[in-house]
Design a protein around this motif. Structure first.
Motif, PDB file in Angstrom:
ATOM      1  N   SER A 136      -1.878  -5.698  -3.777  1.00 29.83           N
ATOM      2  CA  SER A 136      -0.699  -6.172  -2.812  1.00 29.83           C
ATOM      3  C   SER A 136      -1.407  -6.700  -1.696  1.00 29.83           C
ATOM      4  CB  SER A 136       0.378  -5.155  -2.733  1.00 29.83           C
ATOM      5  OG  SER A 136       0.859  -4.793  -3.984  1.00 29.83           O
ATOM      6  N   THR A 137      -1.091  -7.954  -1.037  1.00 27.54           N
ATOM      7  CA  THR A 137      -1.577  -8.406   0.161  1.00 27.54           C
ATOM      8  C   THR A 137      -0.383  -9.016   0.756  1.00 27.54           C
ATOM      9  OG1 THR A 137      -1.793 -10.818  -0.815  1.00 27.54           O
ATOM     10  CG2 THR A 137      -3.881  -8.921  -0.618  1.00 27.54           C
ATOM     11  N   TYR A 138      -0.780  -9.378   2.089  1.00 28.71           N
ATOM     12  CA  TYR A 138       0.227  -9.564   3.068  1.00 28.71           C
ATOM     13  C   TYR A 138      -0.448 -10.727   4.028  1.00 28.71           C
ATOM     14  CZ  TYR A 138       2.387 -10.236   7.815  1.00 28.71           C
ATOM     15  OH  TYR A 138       2.619 -10.780   8.966  1.00 28.71           O
ATOM     16  N   ALA A 147      -3.266  -8.267   5.615  1.00 28.28           N
ATOM     17  CA  ALA A 147      -3.375  -6.932   4.993  1.00 28.28           C
ATOM     18  C   ALA A 147      -3.460  -6.770   3.461  1.00 28.28           C
ATOM     19  CB  ALA A 147      -2.150  -6.143   5.537  1.00 28.28           C
ATOM     20  N   TRP A 162      -3.329  -3.468   0.591  1.00 28.84           N
ATOM     21  CA  TRP A 162      -3.101  -2.264  -0.005  1.00 28.84           C
ATOM     22  C   TRP A 162      -4.335  -1.430  -0.810  1.00 28.84           C
ATOM     23  CZ3 TRP A 162       0.332  -5.057   2.198  1.00 28.84           C
ATOM     24  CH2 TRP A 162       1.282  -4.464   3.173  1.00 28.84           C
ATOM     25  N   PHE A 184       0.182   4.097   5.266  1.00 30.38           N
ATOM     26  CA  PHE A 184       0.886   3.735   4.203  1.00 30.38           C
ATOM     27  C   PHE A 184       1.031   2.263   4.179  1.00 30.38           C
ATOM     28  CE2 PHE A 184       1.413   7.907   2.487  1.00 30.38           C
ATOM     29  CZ  PHE A 184       1.944   8.594   3.548  1.00 30.38           C
ATOM     30  N   ARG A 185       1.367   1.562   5.614  1.00 31.40           N
ATOM     31  CA  ARG A 185       1.563   0.258   6.033  1.00 31.40           C
ATOM     32  C   ARG A 185       0.864  -0.253   6.648  1.00 31.40           C
ATOM     33  NH1 ARG A 185       7.055  -0.729   7.637  1.00 31.40           N
ATOM     34  NH2 ARG A 185       6.902   1.187   8.904  1.00 31.40           N
ATOM     35  N   CYS A 186       0.210  -1.591   6.796  1.00 28.62           N
ATOM     36  CA  CYS A 186      -0.475  -1.921   8.040  1.00 28.62           C
ATOM     37  C   CYS A 186      -0.354  -3.224   8.556  1.00 28.62           C
ATOM     38  CB  CYS A 186      -1.932  -1.758   7.545  1.00 28.62           C
ATOM     39  SG  CYS A 186      -2.415  -2.530   6.061  1.00 28.62           S
ATOM     40  N   GLN A 187       0.824  -3.944   8.234  1.00 27.22           N
ATOM     41  CA  GLN A 187       1.295  -5.261   8.471  1.00 27.22           C
ATOM     42  C   GLN A 187       1.566  -5.486  10.271  1.00 27.22           C
ATOM     43  OE1 GLN A 187       3.048  -3.364   6.275  1.00 27.22           O
ATOM     44  NE2 GLN A 187       4.227  -4.744   5.172  1.00 27.22           N
ATOM     45  N   HIS A 229      -6.247   4.204   2.587  1.00 29.96           N
ATOM     46  CA  HIS A 229      -5.609   3.573   3.795  1.00 29.96           C
ATOM     47  C   HIS A 229      -5.262   2.103   3.365  1.00 29.96           C
ATOM     48  CE1 HIS A 229      -6.551   7.009   6.119  1.00 29.96           C
ATOM     49  NE2 HIS A 229      -5.818   6.766   6.815  1.00 29.96           N
ATOM     50  N   CYS A 230      -4.280   1.414   3.845  1.00 23.28           N
ATOM     51  CA  CYS A 230      -3.836   0.019   3.899  1.00 23.28           C
ATOM     52  C   CYS A 230      -4.824  -0.411   4.992  1.00 23.28           C
ATOM     53  CB  CYS A 230      -2.516  -0.099   4.283  1.00 23.28           C
ATOM     54  SG  CYS A 230      -2.034  -1.845   4.414  1.00 23.28           S
TER      55      CYS A 230
END
Length: 121
Positions: free
Chosen positions: A57-59, A50, A52, A101-104, A32-33
């Motif tokens: 990859s980060t946010y 966040a 991944w 898949f995403r978590c932002q 999971h993200c």
């Protein structure tokens, strides 16, 4: 089912630091993200940072990008949020979260931790 257990919140003076931890069940950690959200009273729940799977990859929310660092320890199935140069406006309940898949954004989250309070005075 993905389980997330946060720790590390507390009270700190402005300019100080805190490090949040989130232990994630193994199935969720690898697939999971993972993210940190925060919610102040009367406000929406916002994605703060966040990461991944694989950690490549980060946010970051714009207002925290230069001050907060998200990281993972694969040996411990643990997600961290290092928070430096804390400001009063960082005061909120902080939640660990997982999205397939995403978590932002909150609508992308499938699993939430119970939350840990961060208070900056």
């Amino acid at each position: 089912h993905v389980q997330l257990v946060e720790s590390g919140g507390g009270s700190v003076q402005a300019g100080g630091s805190l490090k949040l931890s989130c232990v994630v069940s193994e199935y969720g950690y690898m697939r999971h993200c993972l993210a940190w959200f925060r919610q102040a009273p009367g406000e929406e729940r916002d994605g703060v940072a966040a990461m991944w799977p694989g950690g490549g990859s980060t946010y970051y929310l714009n207002s925290v990008e230069a001050r907060f660092t998200i990281s993972r320890d694969n040996a411990k199935n643990t997600l961290y949020l290092q928070m430096d140069s804390l400001k009063a406006e960082d005061t909120a309940m902080y939640y660990c979260a997982a999205g397939r898949f995403r978590c932002q954004q909150a609508q992308t989250i499938g699993y939430w931790g119970q939350g840990t309070q961060v208070t900056v005075s």
